[in-house]
Write a protein that holds these residues in place. Structure first.
Motif, PDB file in Angstrom:
ATOM      1  N   TYR A   1       0.821  -1.222   0.000  1.00  0.00           N
ATOM      2  CA  TYR A   1       0.000   0.000   0.000  1.00  0.00           C
ATOM      3  C   TYR A   1       0.848   1.262   0.000  1.00  0.00           C
ATOM      4  O   TYR A   1       0.319   2.365  -0.015  1.00  0.00           O
ATOM      5  CB  TYR A   1      -0.959  -0.004   1.209  1.00  0.00           C
ATOM      6  CG  TYR A   1      -0.290  -0.361   2.522  1.00  0.00           C
ATOM      7  CD1 TYR A   1       0.473   0.578   3.208  1.00  0.00           C
ATOM      8  CD2 TYR A   1      -0.401  -1.654   3.045  1.00  0.00           C
ATOM      9  CE1 TYR A   1       1.100   0.242   4.396  1.00  0.00           C
ATOM     10  CE2 TYR A   1       0.235  -2.000   4.231  1.00  0.00           C
ATOM     11  CZ  TYR A   1       0.982  -1.042   4.898  1.00  0.00           C
ATOM     12  OH  TYR A   1       1.612  -1.379   6.059  1.00  0.00           O
TER      13      TYR A   1
ATOM     14  N   HIS B   1      -1.318  -9.942  -2.876  1.00  0.00           N
ATOM     15  CA  HIS B   1      -1.102  -8.503  -3.025  1.00  0.00           C
ATOM     16  C   HIS B   1      -0.004  -8.255  -4.054  1.00  0.00           C
ATOM     17  O   HIS B   1       0.987  -8.982  -4.100  1.00  0.00           O
ATOM     18  CB  HIS B   1      -0.712  -7.868  -1.688  1.00  0.00           C
ATOM     19  CG  HIS B   1      -1.871  -7.695  -0.772  1.00  0.00           C
ATOM     20  ND1 HIS B   1      -1.865  -8.125   0.539  1.00  0.00           N
ATOM     21  CD2 HIS B   1      -3.100  -7.148  -0.985  1.00  0.00           C
ATOM     22  CE1 HIS B   1      -3.039  -7.860   1.090  1.00  0.00           C
ATOM     23  NE2 HIS B   1      -3.805  -7.278   0.199  1.00  0.00           N
TER      24      HIS B   1
ATOM     25  N   GLN C   1      -3.998  -1.592  -7.132  1.00  0.00           N
ATOM     26  CA  GLN C   1      -3.789  -3.037  -7.276  1.00  0.00           C
ATOM     27  C   GLN C   1      -4.253  -3.510  -8.660  1.00  0.00           C
ATOM     28  O   GLN C   1      -3.583  -4.292  -9.326  1.00  0.00           O
ATOM     29  CB  GLN C   1      -4.542  -3.799  -6.173  1.00  0.00           C
ATOM     30  CG  GLN C   1      -3.896  -3.685  -4.808  1.00  0.00           C
ATOM     31  CD  GLN C   1      -2.606  -4.489  -4.705  1.00  0.00           C
ATOM     32  OE1 GLN C   1      -2.592  -5.703  -4.859  1.00  0.00           O
ATOM     33  NE2 GLN C   1      -1.498  -3.807  -4.466  1.00  0.00           N
TER      34      GLN C   1
END
Ligand SMILES: *Cc1c(COP(=O)(O)O)cnc(C)c1O
Length: 419
Positions: free
Chosen positions: A148, A181, A321
């Motif tokens: 992130y 992720h 993402q």
């Protein structure tokens, strides 16, 4: 091989590339060169081979490094390395006896005492152990970054900690295991360039095991090195441990030099098994991805499933993402994690009632596998960190194989029904 002017795709070349039948009694397949050493025709030839192997002089045009000793080179390894180069369009490849030996050899070659390695989190357990427990013995420290974070945020941290001149390597795993992720390889490149100086180039290394050589090509996306656990998709049959590293000639020459002295190259039998595996790499991986899509669709609508971690579920609302996926991934892959409603008890009930899918760690193989990251692959990760990363007691990780997809779904459905 006969002269072919058309540029053939890797899957068309996996059965023949780099192998000359006339050197092996016409055998259509490469024999296993189960030999430790090779006979020189003359002393002069032996001398010339060593001059090149130890870098005492440059190769002349059309001169090839002859075979010396199987810790340095062996036909099964050389053919395998040439074939692996095709998928990633790399200049050169080095194969190893395990994924861990590929990774640790790269880290030992490109890091020096006092350096810092900037590394994505979460990491494969073995890699995590090596950077936490072993690199500090050489006074090499680790700085983590997260999916992130933006480049500006990471650079800001580097500035605040005053470590810019110490960052010597950036290492990432994308998609991250087991959460899927994604990390932006171009962003890692930009941070590496920011930390580089005229006499210190910071390299970017990507562990591409999760996507395999088919679905993501880090060298084209800004990385300098790509490493694989060849135990996973490349081997693909859960019967061999191996690893590989690819990049430019200059970089892989350095990696091979280190490999020669650590002595962790793959043996001829491992090389031969991987040559065999590569012939079916594409058909296996495509079937696995196709099956995974169906399995994810099933899990997405199941009332006992709380959340599904699958690249195919990313949409525009996932913002960055989704953008990274569009940029980097050629497939949604065959790795799916999901949270059951409940905790360890419910997750274990599911795992203990699977009938077709095997309860085992590892991934990328022909058979479907299921495991519990919290207590198995990620048992060593600090509990607080696990929770922060979304690795909880209710999470199951699936590696989807080549079975008929309705059979895989049948098995998941009957095991979920026990909860
Ligand atoms: C399995 C794995 C490794 C380690 O490879 P081995 O072949 O077991 O040594 C490294 N990275 C990732 C992402 C893996 O899944």
């Amino acid at each position: 091989m006969k002269n072919i002017s058309k540029k053939l795709r890797p899957e068309s070349l996996m059965m023949s590339y780099g192998y000359k039948p006339e050197l092996s009694e016409g055998a259509i397949k490469s024999p296993i060169f189960q030999t430790s050493t090779f006979v020189f025709k003359t002393a002069e030839e032996g001398k010339a081979f060593f001059e090149i192997a130890y870098g005492h002089r440059q190769k002349k045009e059309n001169e090839e490094l002859g075979l010396i000793y199987s810790r340095i080179n062996n036909p099964d390894l050389e053919i395998l390395e040439d074939r692996l180069c095709l998928w990633d369009e790399a200049e050169k490849c080095a194969v190893f006896e395990s994924g861990m030996s590929a990774i640790t050899t790269v880290l030992l070659e490109f890091l020096n005492p006092g350096d810092i390695v900037l590394i994505s989190n979460p990491l494969y357990g073995g890699t995590s152990h090596f950077v936490h427990k072993i690199l500090p013995k050489f006074n090499i420290q680790v700085e983590f970054f997260y999916h992130y974070e933006t480049a500006q945020e990471v650079i800001h941290r580097i500035e605040q900690k005053k470590i810019k001149d110490k960052v010597a390597l950036i290492y990432l795993e994308t998609p991250a295991n087991p959460t899927n992720h994604l990390f932006d390889i171009q962003m890692a490149r930009n941070i590496a360039d920011y930390c580089s100086t005229p006499d210190k180039k910071v390299y970017v290394t990507v562990d591409n095991t999760y996507m395999g050589p088919l679905w993501q090509h880090p060298l084209k996306l800004g990385a300098d090195l790509v490493v694989y656990s060849a135990t996973k998709y490349i081997g693909g049959h859960s019967d061999v441990i191996a690893g590989a590293c690819l990049g430019s000639q200059e970089i892989i020459n350095r990696v091979k030099y280190m490999r020669t002295f650590l002595g962790n190259m793959a043996g001829p039998w491992t090389g031969w098994l991987l040559l065999r595996s590569l012939e079916t790499l594409k058909v296996r991986m495509e079937t696995q991805a196709y099956n995974a899509k169906h399995v994810a669709q099933f899990l997405n609508q199941h009332p006992k499933v709380e959340k599904v971690y699958y690249l195919g579920n990313l949409t525009q609302t996932d913002g960055h993402q989704y953008i990274i996926k569009q940029k980097q991934c050629l497939s949604d892959g065959a790795m799916i994690s999901f949270d059951v409603k409940g905790g360890e008890r419910e997750a274990f009930l599911f795992l203990n009632h699977l009938k077709l899918i095997k309860l085992a760690v590892s991934l990328g193989s022909t058979e479907s596998l299921a495991e519990h990251p919290y207590t198995m692959t990620h048992a060593d990760v600090d509990v607080k960190e696990k929770i922060a990363l979304g690795i909880t007691e209710k999470m199951i990780r699936l590696s989807i194989g080549v079975e008929y997809y309705e059979d895989i779904i049948w098995d998941i459905e009957q095991a979920l029904s026990v909860i």
